[in-house]
Design a protein around this motif. Structure first.
Motif, PDB file in Angstrom:
ATOM      1  N   VAL A  32       0.862  -1.176   0.000  1.00 38.94           N
ATOM      2  CA  VAL A  32       0.000   0.000   0.000  1.00 38.94           C
ATOM      3  C   VAL A  32       0.902   1.231   0.000  1.00 38.94           C
ATOM      4  CG1 VAL A  32      -1.769   1.303   1.239  1.00 38.94           C
ATOM      5  CG2 VAL A  32      -1.852  -1.200   1.209  1.00 38.94           C
ATOM      6  N   VAL A  33       0.866   2.002  -1.083  1.00 38.92           N
ATOM      7  CA  VAL A  33       1.776   3.133  -1.226  1.00 38.92           C
ATOM      8  C   VAL A  33       1.180   4.430  -0.707  1.00 38.92           C
ATOM      9  CG1 VAL A  33       2.999   2.101  -3.162  1.00 38.92           C
ATOM     10  CG2 VAL A  33       0.997   3.556  -3.606  1.00 38.92           C
ATOM     11  N   GLY A  34      -0.133   4.447  -0.451  1.00 36.46           N
ATOM     12  CA  GLY A  34      -0.743   5.671   0.047  1.00 36.46           C
ATOM     13  C   GLY A  34      -2.223   5.510   0.286  1.00 36.46           C
ATOM     14  N   GLU A  35      -2.821   6.551   0.863  1.00 33.10           N
ATOM     15  CA  GLU A  35      -4.243   6.566   1.165  1.00 33.10           C
ATOM     16  C   GLU A  35      -4.828   7.928   0.803  1.00 33.10           C
ATOM     17  OE1 GLU A  35      -5.149   5.511   5.179  1.00 33.10           O
ATOM     18  OE2 GLU A  35      -3.729   3.818   5.237  1.00 33.10           O
ATOM     19  N   ALA A  36      -6.137   7.944   0.575  1.00 30.97           N
ATOM     20  CA  ALA A  36      -6.838   9.197   0.317  1.00 30.97           C
ATOM     21  C   ALA A  36      -8.253   9.080   0.869  1.00 30.97           C
ATOM     22  CB  ALA A  36      -6.878   9.503  -1.182  1.00 30.97           C
ATOM     23  N   GLY A  37      -8.768  10.201   1.369  1.00 30.07           N
ATOM     24  CA  GLY A  37     -10.100  10.205   1.951  1.00 30.07           C
ATOM     25  C   GLY A  37     -11.142  10.866   1.080  1.00 30.07           C
ATOM     26  N   ALA A  42      -7.244  11.679  -3.997  1.00 29.22           N
ATOM     27  CA  ALA A  42      -6.911  10.477  -4.758  1.00 29.22           C
ATOM     28  C   ALA A  42      -6.215  10.833  -6.063  1.00 29.22           C
ATOM     29  CB  ALA A  42      -8.165   9.662  -5.040  1.00 29.22           C
ATOM     30  N   ILE A  43      -6.728  11.839  -6.760  1.00 25.18           N
ATOM     31  CA  ILE A  43      -6.137  12.247  -8.036  1.00 25.18           C
ATOM     32  C   ILE A  43      -4.698  12.722  -7.842  1.00 25.18           C
ATOM     33  CG2 ILE A  43      -6.280  13.938  -9.904  1.00 25.18           C
ATOM     34  CD1 ILE A  43      -9.352  13.846  -9.532  1.00 25.18           C
ATOM     35  N   SER A  44      -4.474  13.544  -6.823  1.00 24.37           N
ATOM     36  CA  SER A  44      -3.125  14.043  -6.583  1.00 24.37           C
ATOM     37  C   SER A  44      -2.189  12.935  -6.119  1.00 24.37           C
ATOM     38  CB  SER A  44      -3.164  15.172  -5.543  1.00 24.37           C
ATOM     39  OG  SER A  44      -3.659  14.716  -4.295  1.00 24.37           O
ATOM     40  N   GLN A  45      -2.721  11.972  -5.348  1.00 26.57           N
ATOM     41  CA  GLN A  45      -1.898  10.866  -4.882  1.00 26.57           C
ATOM     42  C   GLN A  45      -1.503   9.940  -6.027  1.00 26.57           C
ATOM     43  OE1 GLN A  45      -0.477  11.474  -2.081  1.00 26.57           O
ATOM     44  NE2 GLN A  45      -1.353  10.008  -0.655  1.00 26.57           N
ATOM     45  N   VAL A  46      -2.391   9.733  -6.968  1.00 27.83           N
ATOM     46  CA  VAL A  46      -2.052   8.911  -8.136  1.00 27.83           C
ATOM     47  C   VAL A  46      -0.923   9.557  -8.919  1.00 27.83           C
ATOM     48  CG1 VAL A  46      -2.874   8.108 -10.389  1.00 27.83           C
ATOM     49  CG2 VAL A  46      -4.286   7.760  -8.358  1.00 27.83           C
ATOM     50  N   ALA A  47      -1.013  10.855  -9.118  1.00 29.54           N
ATOM     51  CA  ALA A  47       0.032  11.566  -9.858  1.00 29.54           C
ATOM     52  C   ALA A  47       1.374  11.484  -9.136  1.00 29.54           C
ATOM     53  CB  ALA A  47      -0.371  13.025 -10.057  1.00 29.54           C
ATOM     54  N   ALA A  48       1.329  11.553  -7.816  1.00 27.92           N
ATOM     55  CA  ALA A  48       2.574  11.575  -7.049  1.00 27.92           C
ATOM     56  C   ALA A  48       3.167  10.193  -6.833  1.00 27.92           C
ATOM     57  CB  ALA A  48       2.330  12.241  -5.691  1.00 27.92           C
ATOM     58  N   LEU A  49       2.301   9.186  -6.644  1.00 29.93           N
ATOM     59  CA  LEU A  49       2.769   7.871  -6.215  1.00 29.93           C
ATOM     60  C   LEU A  49       2.776   6.818  -7.316  1.00 29.93           C
ATOM     61  CD1 LEU A  49       0.845   7.766  -2.802  1.00 29.93           C
ATOM     62  CD2 LEU A  49       3.256   8.337  -3.179  1.00 29.93           C
ATOM     63  N   GLN A  50       2.047   7.062  -8.406  1.00 31.92           N
ATOM     64  CA  GLN A  50       1.994   6.134  -9.534  1.00 31.92           C
ATOM     65  C   GLN A  50       1.665   4.701  -9.098  1.00 31.92           C
ATOM     66  OE1 GLN A  50       2.366   7.017 -12.961  1.00 31.92           O
ATOM     67  NE2 GLN A  50       2.001   8.980 -11.991  1.00 31.92           N
ATOM     68  N   PRO A  51       0.517   4.481  -8.465  1.00 29.64           N
ATOM     69  CA  PRO A  51       0.137   3.119  -8.072  1.00 29.64           C
ATOM     70  C   PRO A  51      -0.257   2.292  -9.284  1.00 29.64           C
ATOM     71  CG  PRO A  51      -1.695   4.601  -7.702  1.00 29.64           C
ATOM     72  CD  PRO A  51      -0.532   5.464  -8.126  1.00 29.64           C
ATOM     73  N   ALA A  67     -16.187  10.654 -10.387  1.00 32.68           N
ATOM     74  CA  ALA A  67     -15.429  11.731 -11.018  1.00 32.68           C
ATOM     75  C   ALA A  67     -13.932  11.504 -10.866  1.00 32.68           C
ATOM     76  CB  ALA A  67     -15.830  13.076 -10.412  1.00 32.68           C
ATOM     77  N   ALA A  68     -13.525  11.003  -9.703  1.00 32.35           N
ATOM     78  CA  ALA A  68     -12.101  10.733  -9.487  1.00 32.35           C
ATOM     79  C   ALA A  68     -11.611   9.633 -10.418  1.00 32.35           C
ATOM     80  CB  ALA A  68     -11.861  10.344  -8.033  1.00 32.35           C
ATOM     81  N   THR A  69     -12.415   8.590 -10.597  1.00 28.34           N
ATOM     82  CA  THR A  69     -12.053   7.497 -11.501  1.00 28.34           C
ATOM     83  C   THR A  69     -11.868   8.011 -12.920  1.00 28.34           C
ATOM     84  OG1 THR A  69     -13.161   5.787 -10.187  1.00 28.34           O
ATOM     85  CG2 THR A  69     -12.852   5.328 -12.532  1.00 28.34           C
ATOM     86  N   GLU A  70     -12.796   8.827 -13.381  1.00 35.16           N
ATOM     87  CA  GLU A  70     -12.709   9.357 -14.747  1.00 35.16           C
ATOM     88  C   GLU A  70     -11.442  10.178 -14.928  1.00 35.16           C
ATOM     89  OE1 GLU A  70     -15.517  11.677 -18.007  1.00 35.16           O
ATOM     90  OE2 GLU A  70     -16.015  11.782 -15.880  1.00 35.16           O
ATOM     91  N   ALA A  71     -11.128  11.017 -13.956  1.00 35.58           N
ATOM     92  CA  ALA A  71      -9.933  11.854 -14.056  1.00 35.58           C
ATOM     93  C   ALA A  71      -8.654  11.015 -14.039  1.00 35.58           C
ATOM     94  CB  ALA A  71      -9.910  12.866 -12.910  1.00 35.58           C
ATOM     95  N   ILE A  72      -8.637   9.999 -13.197  1.00 36.25           N
ATOM     96  CA  ILE A  72      -7.450   9.146 -13.085  1.00 36.25           C
ATOM     97  C   ILE A  72      -7.233   8.346 -14.365  1.00 36.25           C
ATOM     98  CG2 ILE A  72      -6.550   7.086 -11.916  1.00 36.25           C
ATOM     99  CD1 ILE A  72      -7.843   8.245  -9.329  1.00 36.25           C
ATOM    100  N   VAL A  73      -8.301   7.759 -14.886  1.00 35.40           N
ATOM    101  CA  VAL A  73      -8.184   6.939 -16.090  1.00 35.40           C
ATOM    102  C   VAL A  73      -7.743   7.773 -17.288  1.00 35.40           C
ATOM    103  CG1 VAL A  73      -9.518   5.598 -17.765  1.00 35.40           C
ATOM    104  CG2 VAL A  73      -9.796   5.171 -15.324  1.00 35.40           C
ATOM    105  N   GLN A  74      -8.267   8.994 -17.387  1.00 30.07           N
ATOM    106  CA  GLN A  74      -7.895   9.853 -18.515  1.00 30.07           C
ATOM    107  C   GLN A  74      -6.438  10.296 -18.434  1.00 30.07           C
ATOM    108  OE1 GLN A  74     -10.736  13.078 -18.637  1.00 30.07           O
ATOM    109  NE2 GLN A  74     -12.320  11.823 -19.590  1.00 30.07           N
TER     110      GLN A  74
END
Length: 230
Positions: A32-37, A42-51, A67-74
């Motif tokens: 587990v590389v990180g968490e988000a509430g 979540a979007i910023s953590q994906v960009a920073a941690l690249q899970p 909305a977070a899923t759509e932003a992450i996938v794109q």
């Protein structure tokens, strides 16, 4: 050394994240590389941690999981999103399919089911058992807002596939894993994986869950029967 699956946990309840973390980190191939509430974090953590995989709740304050899923996938097409849902209560989860989620995990899933779903999504396999696939088709079809595909479209899609690829496509549509498809078709799992890759490429499907939805739209998710003419 086994390649580790890098996971980001996203849920607005800290105790739920803690429980998931304890379960996941007991596995030698998961970290587990990180968490988000919330979705924005979540979007910023994906960009920073690249899970590799995001375990995504839907109902959260601020930006929700859809909305977070759509932003992450794109922005990060290589990242897979595994949605936490309850089919009987959480209709919002179906919006995550349109947003690009790669699988579902029921919130009351057993430990082994969660680990299996996580590994399946990571390797591009189905995170949908036949039982969950039937629930998905029963619930998602009417909510996607897509009109049934005309017969010409179905014929165009199936004509683009070889006979073996069509068999594999129909098996994927029924929720079978690569191993189960291999057993049914008397071929190796690696051969099935190759066929699945070609099917997804020819159909323009992002992953298996979207291939299931396409098969549903094309009317190819009956009792395993092939469309006429093949």
């Amino acid at each position: 050394m086994t390649e580790q699956i890098r996971v980001l946990l996203v849920d607005d309840q800290e105790l739920i994240r803690l429980g998931f973390r304890m379960v996941l980190e007991a596995e030698s191939d998961v970290v587990v590389v990180g968490e988000a509430g919330d979705g924005n974090t979540a979007i910023s953590q994906v960009a920073a941690l690249q899970p590799d995989v995001v375990l995504m709740d839907i109902r959260m304050p601020g930006l929700d999981g859809i909305a977070a899923t759509e932003a992450i996938v794109q922005s990060h097409p290589g990242v897979r999103v595994l949605v936490l849902t309850t089919f009987d209560l959480d209709e919002y989860a179906f919006g995550a399919i349109r947003a690009g989620a790669s699988g579902f995990l029921l919130k009351d899933a057993q430990r082994h089911e969660m680990i299996a779903a996580l590994r399946a999504v990571h390797r591009g396999d189905a995170a949908l058992s036949p039982r969950i696939t039937r629930m998905l088709l029963d619930h998602v079809g009417p909510r996607l807002g897509d009109a049934p595909a005309p017969a010409a479209e179905a014929a165009s899609v199936t004509d683009a596939l070889t006979e073996r690829e069509l068999e594999v496509f129909l098996a994927v549509a029924r929720g079978l894993t690569n191993a189960e498809i291999g057993d049914a078709l008397f071929v190796s799992e690696s051969t099935v994986k190759t066929h699945v890759g070609r099917v997804l490429s020819k159909l323009g499907a992002r992953d298996r869950i979207h291939a299931v939805i396409l098969a549903h739209r094309l009317g190819l998710t009956g009792d395993g029967t092939e469309p006429g003419g093949r």
